[in-house]
Design a protein around this motif. Structure first.
Motif, PDB file in Angstrom:
ATOM      1  N   MET A   1       0.848  -1.182   0.000  1.00  8.63           N
ATOM      2  CA  MET A   1       0.000   0.000   0.000  1.00  8.63           C
ATOM      3  C   MET A   1       0.888   1.238   0.000  1.00  8.63           C
ATOM      4  N   PRO A   2       0.756   2.096  -1.001  1.00 13.70           N
ATOM      5  CA  PRO A   2       1.676   3.224  -1.080  1.00 13.70           C
ATOM      6  C   PRO A   2       1.463   4.251   0.024  1.00 13.70           C
ATOM      7  N   GLU A   3       2.587   4.692   0.592  1.00 13.85           N
ATOM      8  CA  GLU A   3       2.542   5.858   1.462  1.00 13.85           C
ATOM      9  C   GLU A   3       2.394   7.068   0.566  1.00 13.85           C
ATOM     10  N   VAL A   4       1.586   8.024   0.976  1.00 17.56           N
ATOM     11  CA  VAL A   4       1.429   9.240   0.183  1.00 17.56           C
ATOM     12  C   VAL A   4       1.622  10.458   1.083  1.00 17.56           C
ATOM     13  N   ILE A   5       2.110  11.518   0.493  1.00 13.57           N
ATOM     14  CA  ILE A   5       2.187  12.822   1.147  1.00 13.57           C
ATOM     15  C   ILE A   5       1.395  13.772   0.258  1.00 13.57           C
ATOM     16  N   PHE A   6       0.439  14.464   0.831  1.00 15.35           N
ATOM     17  CA  PHE A   6      -0.363  15.380   0.024  1.00 15.35           C
ATOM     18  C   PHE A   6      -0.504  16.713   0.779  1.00 15.35           C
ATOM     19  N   PRO A   7      -0.814  17.789   0.045  1.00 14.31           N
ATOM     20  CA  PRO A   7      -0.860  19.096   0.692  1.00 14.31           C
ATOM     21  C   PRO A   7      -2.086  19.278   1.569  1.00 14.31           C
ATOM     22  N   GLY A   8      -1.863  19.770   2.776  1.00 13.21           N
ATOM     23  CA  GLY A   8      -2.950  20.131   3.679  1.00 13.21           C
ATOM     24  C   GLY A   8      -2.904  21.621   3.958  1.00 13.21           C
ATOM     25  N   PRO A   9      -3.835  22.131   4.748  1.00 12.88           N
ATOM     26  CA  PRO A   9      -3.898  23.573   5.020  1.00 12.88           C
ATOM     27  C   PRO A   9      -2.670  24.097   5.769  1.00 12.88           C
ATOM     28  N   GLU A  10      -2.023  23.218   6.569  1.00 13.80           N
ATOM     29  CA  GLU A  10      -0.882  23.643   7.388  1.00 13.80           C
ATOM     30  C   GLU A  10       0.410  22.987   6.947  1.00 13.80           C
ATOM     31  N   GLY A  11       0.471  22.487   5.722  1.00 14.88           N
ATOM     32  CA  GLY A  11       1.674  21.791   5.260  1.00 14.88           C
ATOM     33  C   GLY A  11       1.332  20.380   4.814  1.00 14.88           C
ATOM     34  N   SER A  83     -10.487  20.784   8.330  1.00 11.97           N
ATOM     35  CA  SER A  83      -9.855  21.264   7.094  1.00 11.97           C
ATOM     36  C   SER A  83      -8.925  20.208   6.507  1.00 11.97           C
ATOM     37  N   ASP A  84      -8.213  19.479   7.392  1.00 13.22           N
ATOM     38  CA  ASP A  84      -7.350  18.383   6.928  1.00 13.22           C
ATOM     39  C   ASP A  84      -8.172  17.323   6.197  1.00 13.22           C
ATOM     40  N   ALA A  85      -9.331  16.980   6.788  1.00 16.85           N
ATOM     41  CA  ALA A  85     -10.187  15.950   6.187  1.00 16.85           C
ATOM     42  C   ALA A  85     -10.704  16.408   4.827  1.00 16.85           C
ATOM     43  N   ALA A  86     -11.036  17.701   4.717  1.00 20.40           N
ATOM     44  CA  ALA A  86     -11.498  18.240   3.431  1.00 20.40           C
ATOM     45  C   ALA A  86     -10.382  18.160   2.392  1.00 20.40           C
ATOM     46  N   SER A  87      -9.146  18.464   2.812  1.00 19.04           N
ATOM     47  CA  SER A  87      -7.996  18.362   1.896  1.00 19.04           C
ATOM     48  C   SER A  87      -7.771  16.919   1.456  1.00 19.04           C
ATOM     49  N   ALA A  88      -7.944  15.985   2.396  1.00 15.92           N
ATOM     50  CA  ALA A  88      -7.771  14.564   2.070  1.00 15.92           C
ATOM     51  C   ALA A  88      -8.810  14.122   1.050  1.00 15.92           C
ATOM     52  N   LEU A  89     -10.047  14.591   1.218  1.00 19.34           N
ATOM     53  CA  LEU A  89     -11.098  14.235   0.274  1.00 19.34           C
ATOM     54  C   LEU A  89     -10.820  14.861  -1.100  1.00 19.34           C
ATOM     55  N   ASP A  90     -10.342  16.101  -1.096  1.00 20.44           N
ATOM     56  CA  ASP A  90      -9.950  16.749  -2.361  1.00 20.44           C
ATOM     57  C   ASP A  90      -8.900  15.914  -3.089  1.00 20.44           C
ATOM     58  N   TYR A  91      -7.899  15.491  -2.340  1.00 20.84           N
ATOM     59  CA  TYR A  91      -6.793  14.707  -2.908  1.00 20.84           C
ATOM     60  C   TYR A  91      -7.311  13.390  -3.490  1.00 20.84           C
ATOM     61  N   ASN A  97     -11.701  10.785 -10.548  1.00 16.32           N
ATOM     62  CA  ASN A  97     -12.750  11.676 -11.064  1.00 16.32           C
ATOM     63  C   ASN A  97     -14.033  10.954 -11.450  1.00 16.32           C
ATOM     64  N   ASN A  98     -13.937   9.653 -11.741  1.00 16.36           N
ATOM     65  CA  ASN A  98     -15.103   8.932 -12.264  1.00 16.36           C
ATOM     66  C   ASN A  98     -15.899   8.182 -11.194  1.00 16.36           C
ATOM     67  N   SER A  99     -15.504   8.376  -9.942  1.00 15.13           N
ATOM     68  CA  SER A  99     -16.164   7.623  -8.871  1.00 15.13           C
ATOM     69  C   SER A  99     -17.603   8.101  -8.664  1.00 15.13           C
ATOM     70  N   LYS A 100     -18.517   7.129  -8.551  1.00 15.37           N
ATOM     71  CA  LYS A 100     -19.933   7.485  -8.386  1.00 15.37           C
ATOM     72  C   LYS A 100     -20.343   7.553  -6.915  1.00 15.37           C
ATOM     73  N   HIS A 101     -19.591   6.902  -6.064  1.00 11.95           N
ATOM     74  CA  HIS A 101     -19.921   6.882  -4.632  1.00 11.95           C
ATOM     75  C   HIS A 101     -18.742   7.394  -3.827  1.00 11.95           C
ATOM     76  N   CYS A 102     -19.064   8.184  -2.801  1.00 11.04           N
ATOM     77  CA  CYS A 102     -18.035   8.740  -1.926  1.00 11.04           C
ATOM     78  C   CYS A 102     -18.499   8.546  -0.478  1.00 11.04           C
ATOM     79  N   TRP A 103     -17.697   7.840   0.308  1.00 13.32           N
ATOM     80  CA  TRP A 103     -18.054   7.549   1.695  1.00 13.32           C
ATOM     81  C   TRP A 103     -17.017   8.126   2.650  1.00 13.32           C
ATOM     82  N   VAL A 104     -17.459   8.453   3.851  1.00 13.44           N
ATOM     83  CA  VAL A 104     -16.538   8.846   4.910  1.00 13.44           C
ATOM     84  C   VAL A 104     -16.817   7.964   6.123  1.00 13.44           C
ATOM     85  N   ALA A 105     -15.722   7.444   6.694  1.00 14.53           N
ATOM     86  CA  ALA A 105     -15.823   6.626   7.906  1.00 14.53           C
ATOM     87  C   ALA A 105     -14.916   7.237   8.962  1.00 14.53           C
ATOM     88  N   GLY A 106     -15.386   7.274  10.195  1.00 17.14           N
ATOM     89  CA  GLY A 106     -14.560   7.822  11.259  1.00 17.14           C
ATOM     90  C   GLY A 106     -14.774   7.071  12.552  1.00 17.14           C
TER      91      GLY A 106
END
Length: 217
Positions: A1-11, A83-91, A97-106
């Protein structure tokens, strides 16, 4: 499973990204418990939820909130974490782009953040809230709750007492047009230790599979 680094609001934010081969696979993000009480994306509940979604054909992302692991920034009382979670969802969406379903689990604190994300993002089609701490955080922002989902907790939870979860569910039940499914795992604590983990993950999987066959939100 790839580790990823993506931009968030604070870095930078650190995550684990698990794509499917199908380009239109549904997507899910998984949010971890409280950063100041040892919560990370490698928490057992979060890890198991991640693989449950992956095994159901979802492309999945879990990540560390700001100030946890290799994620930059500092704990921000839930405001920055949302805001971090919103950035993660953006990423996640930018690569699917073609996904028809989007879920959030916490899980726990992550369930609280996930429910707030639900209010901001109308494209979320379903949610899983595991052990939501309705005794510690205000959930009144869920008026109305924009999509159907599953709230699941243990009857022996001493961190987030079941009575508070029941009153949260009852408030949400009063709303029309969505269905809140509530399940209690008999004897399980806040963290679903031992055999309770398999029971909880089984319930989540059954719920999500059923929802994916239905066309309604």
């Amino acid at each position: 499973m790839p580790e990823v680094i993506f931009p968030g609001p604070e870095g930078r934010l650190e995550g684990r990204y698990h794509p499917q081969k199908e380009k239109d696979a549904p997507i899910a993000i998984v949010l971890h418990p409280h950063p100041q009480f040892g919560g990370t994306m490698n928490n057992k509940v979060v890890y198991n939820l991640h693989y449950a979604f992956y095994n159901m054909g979802f492309t999945v992302l879990r990540f560390n909130f700001r100030g946890v692991g290799r994620s930059q920034g500092e704990y921000d009382q839930g405001i920055g974490e949302l805001s971090d979670a919103a950035s993660a969802l953006d990423y996640l969406q930018s690569m699917n782009n073609n996904s028809k379903h989007c879920w959030v689990a916490g899980f726990s604190f992550g369930a609280w953040i996930g429910m707030q994300l639900l209010m901001r993002r109308p494209e979320i089609t379903g949610f899983i809230s595991v052990s939501p701490p309705a005794n510690m955080y205000d959930f009144t922002f869920l008026a109305p709750c924009p999509s159907s989902g599953l709230i699941i907790n243990g009857t022996a939870d001493r961190v987030a007492p079941p009575a508070d979860t029941v009153s949260l569910v009852n408030k949400l039940h009063e709303q029309k047009g969505i269905t809140i499914t509530h399940q209690e795992i008999e004897g399980a604590d806040h963290f679903f230790k031992d055999a309770h983990m398999d029971t909880m993950i089984g319930s989540v999987s059954d719920y999500v599979k059923r929802r994916l066959t239905e066309s309604s939100r």
